[in-house]
Scaffold this active site. Structure first.
Site, PDB file in Angstrom:
ATOM      1  N   ASN A   9      12.126  -7.586  19.746  1.00  0.00           N
ATOM      2  CA  ASN A   9      11.222  -8.546  20.257  1.00  0.00           C
ATOM      3  C   ASN A   9      10.568  -9.104  19.282  1.00  0.00           C
ATOM      4  O   ASN A   9       9.593 -10.125  19.646  1.00  0.00           O
ATOM      5  CB  ASN A   9      10.182  -8.038  21.520  1.00  0.00           C
ATOM      6  CG  ASN A   9      11.056  -7.441  22.580  1.00  0.00           C
ATOM      7  OD1 ASN A   9      11.795  -8.297  23.339  1.00  0.00           O
ATOM      8  ND2 ASN A   9      10.765  -6.378  23.149  1.00  0.00           N
ATOM      9  N   ASN A  10      10.656  -8.768  18.005  1.00  0.00           N
ATOM     10  CA  ASN A  10      10.097  -9.220  16.942  1.00  0.00           C
ATOM     11  C   ASN A  10      10.802 -10.648  16.352  1.00  0.00           C
ATOM     12  O   ASN A  10      11.846 -10.468  15.938  1.00  0.00           O
ATOM     13  CB  ASN A  10       9.929  -8.411  15.592  1.00  0.00           C
ATOM     14  CG  ASN A  10       9.090  -8.837  14.702  1.00  0.00           C
ATOM     15  OD1 ASN A  10       9.088 -10.110  14.408  1.00  0.00           O
ATOM     16  ND2 ASN A  10       8.370  -8.014  13.957  1.00  0.00           N
ATOM     17  N   ASP A  69      15.245   0.857  13.167  1.00  0.00           N
ATOM     18  CA  ASP A  69      13.908   1.562  13.163  1.00  0.00           C
ATOM     19  C   ASP A  69      13.428   2.078  11.866  1.00  0.00           C
ATOM     20  O   ASP A  69      14.260   2.271  10.788  1.00  0.00           O
ATOM     21  CB  ASP A  69      13.830   2.897  14.057  1.00  0.00           C
ATOM     22  CG  ASP A  69      12.539   3.424  14.385  1.00  0.00           C
ATOM     23  OD1 ASP A  69      12.045   2.587  15.235  1.00  0.00           O
ATOM     24  OD2 ASP A  69      12.115   4.560  14.280  1.00  0.00           O
ATOM     25  N   GLY A 150       2.035  -4.220   8.269  1.00  0.00           N
ATOM     26  CA  GLY A 150       2.061  -3.050   8.340  1.00  0.00           C
ATOM     27  C   GLY A 150       1.396  -2.487   7.120  1.00  0.00           C
ATOM     28  O   GLY A 150       0.215  -2.939   6.623  1.00  0.00           O
ATOM     29  N   TYR A 151       1.720  -1.920   6.120  1.00  0.00           N
ATOM     30  CA  TYR A 151       1.670  -1.182   4.841  1.00  0.00           C
ATOM     31  C   TYR A 151       1.848  -1.866   3.794  1.00  0.00           C
ATOM     32  O   TYR A 151       1.407  -1.306   2.759  1.00  0.00           O
ATOM     33  CB  TYR A 151       2.200   0.314   4.845  1.00  0.00           C
ATOM     34  CG  TYR A 151       1.916   1.360   5.818  1.00  0.00           C
ATOM     35  CD1 TYR A 151       0.890   2.076   5.956  1.00  0.00           C
ATOM     36  CD2 TYR A 151       2.842   1.299   6.934  1.00  0.00           C
ATOM     37  CE1 TYR A 151       0.726   2.996   6.997  1.00  0.00           C
ATOM     38  CE2 TYR A 151       2.550   2.245   8.311  1.00  0.00           C
ATOM     39  CZ  TYR A 151       1.443   3.107   8.248  1.00  0.00           C
ATOM     40  OH  TYR A 151       1.416   3.881   9.285  1.00  0.00           O
ATOM     41  N   LYS A 172      10.619 -10.272  -1.167  1.00  0.00           N
ATOM     42  CA  LYS A 172      10.403  -8.985  -0.385  1.00  0.00           C
ATOM     43  C   LYS A 172      11.681  -8.615   0.362  1.00  0.00           C
ATOM     44  O   LYS A 172      12.259  -7.639   0.413  1.00  0.00           O
ATOM     45  CB  LYS A 172       9.267  -8.811   0.609  1.00  0.00           C
ATOM     46  CG  LYS A 172       9.002  -7.539   1.174  1.00  0.00           C
ATOM     47  CD  LYS A 172       8.207  -7.537   2.315  1.00  0.00           C
ATOM     48  CE  LYS A 172       8.269  -6.359   3.266  1.00  0.00           C
ATOM     49  NZ  LYS A 172       7.724  -6.280   4.463  1.00  0.00           N
TER      50      LYS A 172
HETATM   51  P1  IMP Z   1       9.488  -0.744  12.940  1.00  0.00           P
HETATM   52  O1  IMP Z   1      10.373   0.495  13.333  1.00  0.00           O
HETATM   53  O2  IMP Z   1      10.175  -1.944  12.172  1.00  0.00           O
HETATM   54  O3  IMP Z   1       8.868  -1.224  14.078  1.00  0.00           O
HETATM   55  O4  IMP Z   1       8.392  -0.189  12.030  1.00  0.00           O
HETATM   56  C1  IMP Z   1       7.487   0.731  12.259  1.00  0.00           C
HETATM   57  C2  IMP Z   1       6.252   0.656  11.684  1.00  0.00           C
HETATM   58  O5  IMP Z   1       6.477   0.987  10.186  1.00  0.00           O
HETATM   59  C3  IMP Z   1       5.437  -0.861  11.484  1.00  0.00           C
HETATM   60  O6  IMP Z   1       4.801  -0.813  12.688  1.00  0.00           O
HETATM   61  C4  IMP Z   1       4.827  -0.778  10.438  1.00  0.00           C
HETATM   62  O7  IMP Z   1       3.580  -0.042  10.466  1.00  0.00           O
HETATM   63  C5  IMP Z   1       5.788   0.064   9.386  1.00  0.00           C
HETATM   64  N1  IMP Z   1       6.639  -0.859   8.849  1.00  0.00           N
HETATM   65  C6  IMP Z   1       7.907  -1.459   8.937  1.00  0.00           C
HETATM   66  N2  IMP Z   1       8.493  -2.245   8.066  1.00  0.00           N
HETATM   67  C7  IMP Z   1       7.466  -2.334   7.054  1.00  0.00           C
HETATM   68  C8  IMP Z   1       7.275  -3.028   6.351  1.00  0.00           C
HETATM   69  O8  IMP Z   1       8.314  -3.919   5.640  1.00  0.00           O
HETATM   70  N3  IMP Z   1       6.201  -3.591   5.384  1.00  0.00           N
HETATM   71  C9  IMP Z   1       5.037  -2.350   5.924  1.00  0.00           C
HETATM   72  N4  IMP Z   1       5.110  -1.768   6.883  1.00  0.00           N
HETATM   73  C10 IMP Z   1       6.541  -1.688   7.445  1.00  0.00           C
END
Ligand code: IMP
Length: 193
Positions: A9-10, A69, A150-151, A172
């Site tokens: 959904n992003n 994920d 995120g981080y 990036k």
């Molecule tokens: P998701 O599975 O892509 O939703 O990522 C899970 C979590 O990992 C996110 O909520 C962020 O906190 C962290 N994360 C994922 N990708 C990145 C990134 O590219 N940079 C920084 N944090 C990330």
């Protein structure tokens, strides 16, 4: 042209995937197939979560699709937060809360090694194939930069003097975990078209 649903959904992720995966496949969103429900992510690995999300959509909507994920794995913390990266500091936590937790847990540890890992799970005609993207780096001692999410402000990829949050998004994306996993997905799709 064949369609592939990206289980996200992003809108930023969708755009990034559309810019990487061109050619014979059109990447469409969950909204375009009328999927508006929250999709469970109850796995205890990122592999299991990616698989769970992709199979949910494949089984319910009968469409070829892929899900991703991601987890941040910090060596000195035994690989935490890993699959729990999104909600590490609590159910409704912010990125800021998670960064604070990472810095607190690492404290003055000299081992700052960490990696981001992304698993993309592709399902075509019921057959699953997974792709991994990984970027190794260091957890900085304080935040640097304001870009990204995120981080990003505390993660500096090896070989660079900037955090992810100090990089241009295009830079990036070229080296990131998700970018690499998407590139692998694209190469695979090229081979089966
Ligand atoms: P998701 O599975 O892509 O939703 O990522 C899970 C979590 O990992 C996110 O909520 C962020 O906190 C962290 N994360 C994922 N990708 C990145 C990134 O590219 N940079 C920084 N944090 C990330």
């Amino acid at each position: 042209m064949k369609q592939l649903v990206f289980v996200t959904n992003n809108p930023h992720k969708l755009k990034e995937a559309q810019s990487i995966i061109s050619g014979d496949f059109k990447i469409i969103s969950l909204a375009e197939i009328g999927c508006e429900e929250e999709i469970a992510e109850t796995g205890d690995t990122i592999e299991a979560n990616a698989s769970q999300k992709a199979f949910y959509v494949y089984n319910k909507y009968k469409v070829n699709c892929f899900a991703d994920d991601t987890g941040l794995e910090i060596e000195a913390l035994g690989g935490r937060p890993g699959v729990y990266s999104a909600r590490w500091a609590g159910e409704d936590c912010s990125f800021e809360n998670n960064i604070k937790k990472a810095l607190e847990e690492l404290h003055d540890s000299t081992n700052r090694k960490a990696c981001f890992r992304t698993i993309v799970s592709l399902i075509i005609d019921g057959k699953e194939t997974q792709f991994e993207g990984r970027v190794d780096g260091q957890i900085l001692r304080e935040k640097h930069g304001i870009s990204g999410f995120g981080y990003d402000p505390i993660f500096q990829p090896n070989g660079y003097q900037q955090s992810f949050a100090e990089m241009h998004p295009d830079e990036k994306n070229l080296i990131s975990h998700r970018g690499q996993a998407m590139q692998k997905l694209m190469e695979y799709l090229r081979g089966i078209k």
